[in-house]
Motif scaffolding. Structure first.
Motif, PDB file in Angstrom:
ATOM      1  N   ARG A 139      -9.983 -16.288   5.460  1.00 64.07           N
ATOM      2  CA  ARG A 139     -10.600 -16.316   6.754  1.00 64.07           C
ATOM      3  C   ARG A 139     -12.302 -16.310   5.732  1.00 64.07           C
ATOM      4  NH1 ARG A 139      -8.906 -13.783  10.669  1.00 64.07           N
ATOM      5  NH2 ARG A 139     -10.509 -12.254  10.242  1.00 64.07           N
TER       6      ARG A 139
ATOM      7  N   TYR B 121     -16.778 -15.349   7.082  1.00 63.48           N
ATOM      8  CA  TYR B 121     -17.374 -15.131   8.084  1.00 63.48           C
ATOM      9  C   TYR B 121     -18.925 -14.319   7.120  1.00 63.48           C
ATOM     10  CZ  TYR B 121     -14.442 -11.536   9.094  1.00 63.48           C
ATOM     11  OH  TYR B 121     -13.753 -10.163   8.853  1.00 63.48           O
TER      12      TYR B 121
ATOM     13  N   ASP C 246     -18.818 -17.848  11.526  1.00 58.02           N
ATOM     14  CA  ASP C 246     -17.710 -18.520  10.580  1.00 58.02           C
ATOM     15  C   ASP C 246     -17.658 -19.487  10.364  1.00 58.02           C
ATOM     16  OD1 ASP C 246     -16.511 -18.909  12.596  1.00 58.02           O
ATOM     17  OD2 ASP C 246     -15.130 -17.834  12.777  1.00 58.02           O
TER      18      ASP C 246
ATOM     19  N   TYR D 244     -16.218 -11.925  19.012  1.00 52.79           N
ATOM     20  CA  TYR D 244     -15.265 -12.038  17.774  1.00 52.79           C
ATOM     21  C   TYR D 244     -14.291 -11.861  17.830  1.00 52.79           C
ATOM     22  CZ  TYR D 244     -14.832 -14.055  13.288  1.00 52.79           C
ATOM     23  OH  TYR D 244     -13.912 -14.907  12.330  1.00 52.79           O
TER      24      TYR D 244
ATOM     25  N   ARG E 273     -12.051 -14.312  19.330  1.00 49.35           N
ATOM     26  CA  ARG E 273     -11.191 -14.674  18.568  1.00 49.35           C
ATOM     27  C   ARG E 273     -10.706 -14.498  16.976  1.00 49.35           C
ATOM     28  NH1 ARG E 273     -13.187 -19.686  17.219  1.00 49.35           N
ATOM     29  NH2 ARG E 273     -13.002 -21.034  15.199  1.00 49.35           N
ATOM     30  N   TYR E 274     -10.813 -13.470  17.484  1.00 51.70           N
ATOM     31  CA  TYR E 274     -10.066 -12.698  16.274  1.00 51.70           C
ATOM     32  C   TYR E 274     -10.065 -11.137  16.399  1.00 51.70           C
ATOM     33  CZ  TYR E 274     -10.809 -16.772  13.296  1.00 51.70           C
ATOM     34  OH  TYR E 274     -11.162 -18.107  12.668  1.00 51.70           O
TER      35      TYR E 274
ATOM     36  N   MET F   6      -9.275  -6.853  16.820  1.00 50.53           N
ATOM     37  CA  MET F   6      -9.115  -6.075  15.711  1.00 50.53           C
ATOM     38  C   MET F   6      -8.722  -5.058  16.832  1.00 50.53           C
ATOM     39  SD  MET F   6     -11.610  -5.264  12.411  1.00 50.53           S
ATOM     40  CE  MET F   6     -11.175  -6.768  12.109  1.00 50.53           C
TER      41      MET F   6
ATOM     42  N   SER G 174      -5.052  -6.249   8.713  1.00 52.35           N
ATOM     43  CA  SER G 174      -3.739  -7.314   8.585  1.00 52.35           C
ATOM     44  C   SER G 174      -3.751  -7.902   7.215  1.00 52.35           C
ATOM     45  CB  SER G 174      -4.006  -7.774  10.005  1.00 52.35           C
ATOM     46  OG  SER G 174      -5.511  -9.054  10.036  1.00 52.35           O
TER      47      SER G 174
ATOM     48  N   THR H  84      -9.676  -7.402   3.048  1.00 53.60           N
ATOM     49  CA  THR H  84     -10.715  -8.515   2.953  1.00 53.60           C
ATOM     50  C   THR H  84     -11.840  -7.784   2.158  1.00 53.60           C
ATOM     51  OG1 THR H  84     -10.526  -8.129   5.204  1.00 53.60           O
ATOM     52  CG2 THR H  84     -12.736  -8.798   4.344  1.00 53.60           C
TER      53      THR H  84
ATOM     54  N   ASP I  52     -11.430 -13.030   4.252  1.00 51.37           N
ATOM     55  CA  ASP I  52     -10.280 -12.858   4.065  1.00 51.37           C
ATOM     56  C   ASP I  52      -8.985 -13.604   3.705  1.00 51.37           C
ATOM     57  OD1 ASP I  52     -11.423 -10.512   6.444  1.00 51.37           O
ATOM     58  OD2 ASP I  52     -10.338 -11.640   7.805  1.00 51.37           O
TER      59      ASP I  52
END
Length: 767
Positions: A133, A135, A146, A156, A160-161, A163, A188, A191, A210
């Motif tokens: 990914r 962004y 993104d 976000y 959406r993601y 964290m 996870s 990055t 990522d």
């Protein structure tokens, strides 16, 4: 159960167990095998293992470097390509227009075409297999864009993601300052962060990418069976990515980095190999591979197993061969040992014999020593054996030419079978005029010296032997053409015998000449017969083969009238006439030069008559003493010796009573003992002097002196013997003769009886 032989006593002759001997032989053979074969095999095995291990370790290190270089280059190339794409993307993006439009537009609304252009770039970046990914995060705006949408930061990261708050805070903390593709762990995934504008410490936008964890793991994966796992770490030891590592491997890696730091070298710990290589993409990154040494070192283990099996094979073979040879070799060695043990000397202890080799060596040396001693002994005894052989020839024991030749070869006696030979007999008689006679040892040396001088008269042609204690036989080999015949040799021998006149008187008899060895006994018998014709005039006389005296002339025995006359004179005590008649007989015999044998027969008859007459008066028969009177008469070799002998015998047999009291008589006897203790002191003689029986005299002597007659003489002689033991170096034989004993054995018995020790012990204690 133990065998019964184990309980035998040493007296029962228990057979020693041969097992320790065989074991000794086995270990000796195995030791030689070990030194000659096993040690090189062990050295070769150890060297092979060391070399193989070293070679495999070097190959592993070299192969690992090659593999790691390959996957590191691939990974670095992929990351470098991603970095290039990110830089190119930021360089060609319309971020500046977006930022300026956001600042100028009312309400902060962005133009749709600009957002669409950015999303297209992000979609293109996400087409990379490493990118999961991509962004944009705007620093001064609450905006995240993104590849699919754009929204605010809260929505976000929550919808959406999602964290975690901790990970989000950590991410926001990383979004400060200039970033040129720095990496951060978002929880996870890994990055990559790059800031925009590039050359400012306060960027407006951050591009975050990522990375796909699985793709990165595949990127650093090494498909070799001996590689346990791979990883990427930074200088701080933080694990960026890994493939194939378990929790224990991670702990091992952390401990290794903590202990030694991050250094690009190959290390081995326990059963794991660890290799580090610095990344060309990022100087703070390091690629790590963990190697399974068990798999990598399998050739080492195989080599080690083969080496140990090879060594065990040689060990087993060597032990079996040593055992087999020890059994095969022990059998003849045991037979040799048992054969040599039978050679053990009497009284030698069998204990602590050692092994067979020691026994064989010791007994072999003993046999060789005894063989040398026996050879010397036989060589030294050869003349004695040859002399005995000659003696048997003269005595007629060998009368066959073949037997004589056979025995002569056995004793290395060389001779001419046919030659003229004559036997001379030399009769030796002790000289009675000498006050001190030589001992038996002294006589032996005198005879050896005398025989040596006689042999030198005709070297190689004279054989000497002693057929009787006082009779020498001299065999002379001669030739009629030679002047030194038997008569000449006899004259020369006479001169030699005269040199020993102080000790011996001699008669030389010349036998008849014979031509063969088997006839020598005839010559000897003739020479022995000739000795009977000896006279009484000289100390050394030669009697030829033709006698000069007639043994038939004159009387050899007394007539009946003369015997009666002697007996009557004894009864009337006319003792002087008895002696006078004997002296007349001696003068008559000397006048007509009568033979010694004939004269002694006559005098023996006279002495026998005297003894009968003396016994008729004293009634004290003493056969041993009277027999010694005959022996003394027979030892006389001259007229003068015969006169002195009969004068002494007459004085003893026909003595008048000694005047005086009994005490004076005993004192005189004691004084005589003190003066003549070294001579024959017969109790019968002293009893006769005092006209007493032996028992009466013995009681009288004890009453006057305080001791028995025999004990007094014994103690007085022992007193003299003690003086000689302490004051001289004389031998026991000589001391015994000087103090009146017949030999050393008599002296030793007397010493033990009265002193309790031997003469030698007495001398040792008191010197």
């Amino acid at each position: 159960m133990k065998p019964a032989a184990h309980n035998r006593s040493p007296e029962q002759g228990a057979v020693p167990n041969p097992a320790p001997r065989r074991r000794t032989l086995f270990w000796r053979l195995f030791a030689n095998y070990f030194l000659l074969i096993l040690i090189p095999v062990i050295a070769a095995s150890v060297l092979a293992q060391v070399l193989v291990v070293r070679i495999i370790e070097q190959d592993a290190e070299r192969l690992n470097d090659i593999v790691m270089s390959r996957f590191a280059e691939q990974t670095d190339a992929s990351l470098q390509a991603l970095k290039t794409n990110m830089i190119q993307m930021l360089s060609t993006s319309r971020l500046r227009s977006v930022l300026m439009g956001a600042a100028d537009s009312p309400g902060g609304k962005l133009q749709p075409e600009l957002l669409h252009s950015l999303r297209e770039q992000l979609q293109q970046l996400e087409s990379d297999e490493l990118v999961e990914r991509a962004y944009y995060i705007f620093v001064h705006e609450d905006l995240i864009i993104d590849a699919e949408t754009y929204t605010n930061k809260a929505y976000y990261f929550t919808t959406r993601y999602p964290m975690e708050p901790r990970s989000r805070k950590q991410l926001e903390a990383e979004l400060t300052g200039k970033k040129m593709m720095n990496f951060t762990d978002s929880g996870s995934s890994l990055t990559a962060v790059m800031s925009y504008p590039f050359n400012t410490n306060a960027p407006d936008v951050y591009l975050l990418v990522d990375l796909r964890t699985n793709k990165l793991q595949e990127q650093i994966h090494i498909p070799e069976s001996w590689v346990r796992g791979t990883a990427i770490i930074d200088d701080r030891g933080r694990l960026i990515s890994e493939n194939g590592l378990n929790e224990r491997d991670r702990q091992t890696l952390q401990q290794r980095i903590h202990a030694e730091g991050v250094s690009p070298q190959f290390t081995i710990s326990d059963k794991t190999g660890l290799s580090l290589m610095k990344s060309a993409f990022d100087e703070q990154w390091h690629y790590i591979s963990m190697i399974e040494l068990g798999t990598l070192m399998k050739p080492v283990y195989v080599t080690r197993f083969i080496s140990w099996a090879f060594l065990a094979f040689f060990l087993v073979v060597g032990g079996w061969v040593s055992y087999y040879l020890s059994r095969r070799l022990y059998r003849p060695i045991a037979e040799i040992r048992n054969g040599l043990k039978s050679h053990r000397r009497t009284g030698e202890s069998p204990a602590n014999e050692g092994n067979e080799f020691d026994v064989i060596k010791r007994y072999s040396q003993s046999i060789m020593t005894e063989n040398r001693e026996l050879s010397h002994m036989v060589h030294g005894m050869l003349p004695i054996v040859q002399e005995q052989f000659v003696t048997k020839l003269l005595l007629g024991q060998y009368r066959d030419a073949l037997s004589i030749e056979y025995y002569a070869k056995e004793i290395e006696f060389t001779y001419n079978p046919v030659a003229a030979r004559t036997v001379l007999t030399i009769a030796l008689h002790d000289n009675l005029d000498v006050p001190e006679h030589p001992t038996e040892t002294g006589k032996t040396f005198l005879l050896a010296e005398m025989k040596d001088k006689i042999r030198k008269l005709a070297p190689g042609r004279i054989w000497l032997c002693q057929t009787k204690p006082n009779l020498l036989a001299c065999i002379v080999q001669h030739d009629k053409a030679m002047s030194d015949g038997p008569e000449h040799i006899a004259e020369m021998a006479k001169l030699i015998l005269l040199q020993y006149g102080d000790y011996f008187k001699a008669t030389i008899g010349i036998g008849k000449t014979v031509q063969t060895m088997e006839e020598l006994h005839l010559s000897y018998e003739h020479a022995a017969i000739v000795l009977q014709y000896r006279g009484l005039n000289s100390t050394v006389e030669i009697c030829g083969s033709q006698p000069v005296r007639d043994l038939q002339g004159g009387d050899s025995f007394l007539s009946v009238q003369e015997v009666n006359r002697i007996l009557n004179q004894c009864k009337t005590r006319e003792y002087d006439k008895l002696l006078r008649s004997v002296l007349d007989l001696l003068e008559e015999g000397q006048r007509r030069d009568a033979a010694a044998e004939q004269m002694k027969y006559l005098l023996a008859d006279v002495l026998n008559t005297w003894i009968r007459a003396a016994e008729s008066e004293h009634n004290e028969l003493n056969v041993p003493y009277y027999s010694r009177l005959f022996e003394r008469m027979n030892r006389c070799m001259t007229w003068g010796e015969l006169r002195a002998c009969f004068e002494e015998i007459h004085a003893f047999l026909f003595r008048l009573p000694v005047p005086g009291t009994r005490a004076q008589q005993i004192a005189g006897i004691v004084a005589y003992i003190h003066e003549h203790y070294d001579q024959e002191l017969s109790i019968e003689a002293f009893a006769g002097m005092m006209n007493m029986s032996i028992g009466h005299f013995s009681r009288t002597f004890k009453e006057e002196v305080g001791e028995k007659y025999v004990e007094y003489i014994a103690k007085y002689r022992l007193m003299k013997a003690k003086q000689l033991l302490l004051e001289t170096d004389l031998k026991l034989d000589e001391i015994a003769e000087r103090v009146g004993y017949w030999g050393r054995n008599s002296l030793i018995r007397a010493f033990r009886k009265y002193e309790g020790i031997t003469p030698a012990k007495y001398r040792t204690l008191h010197q």
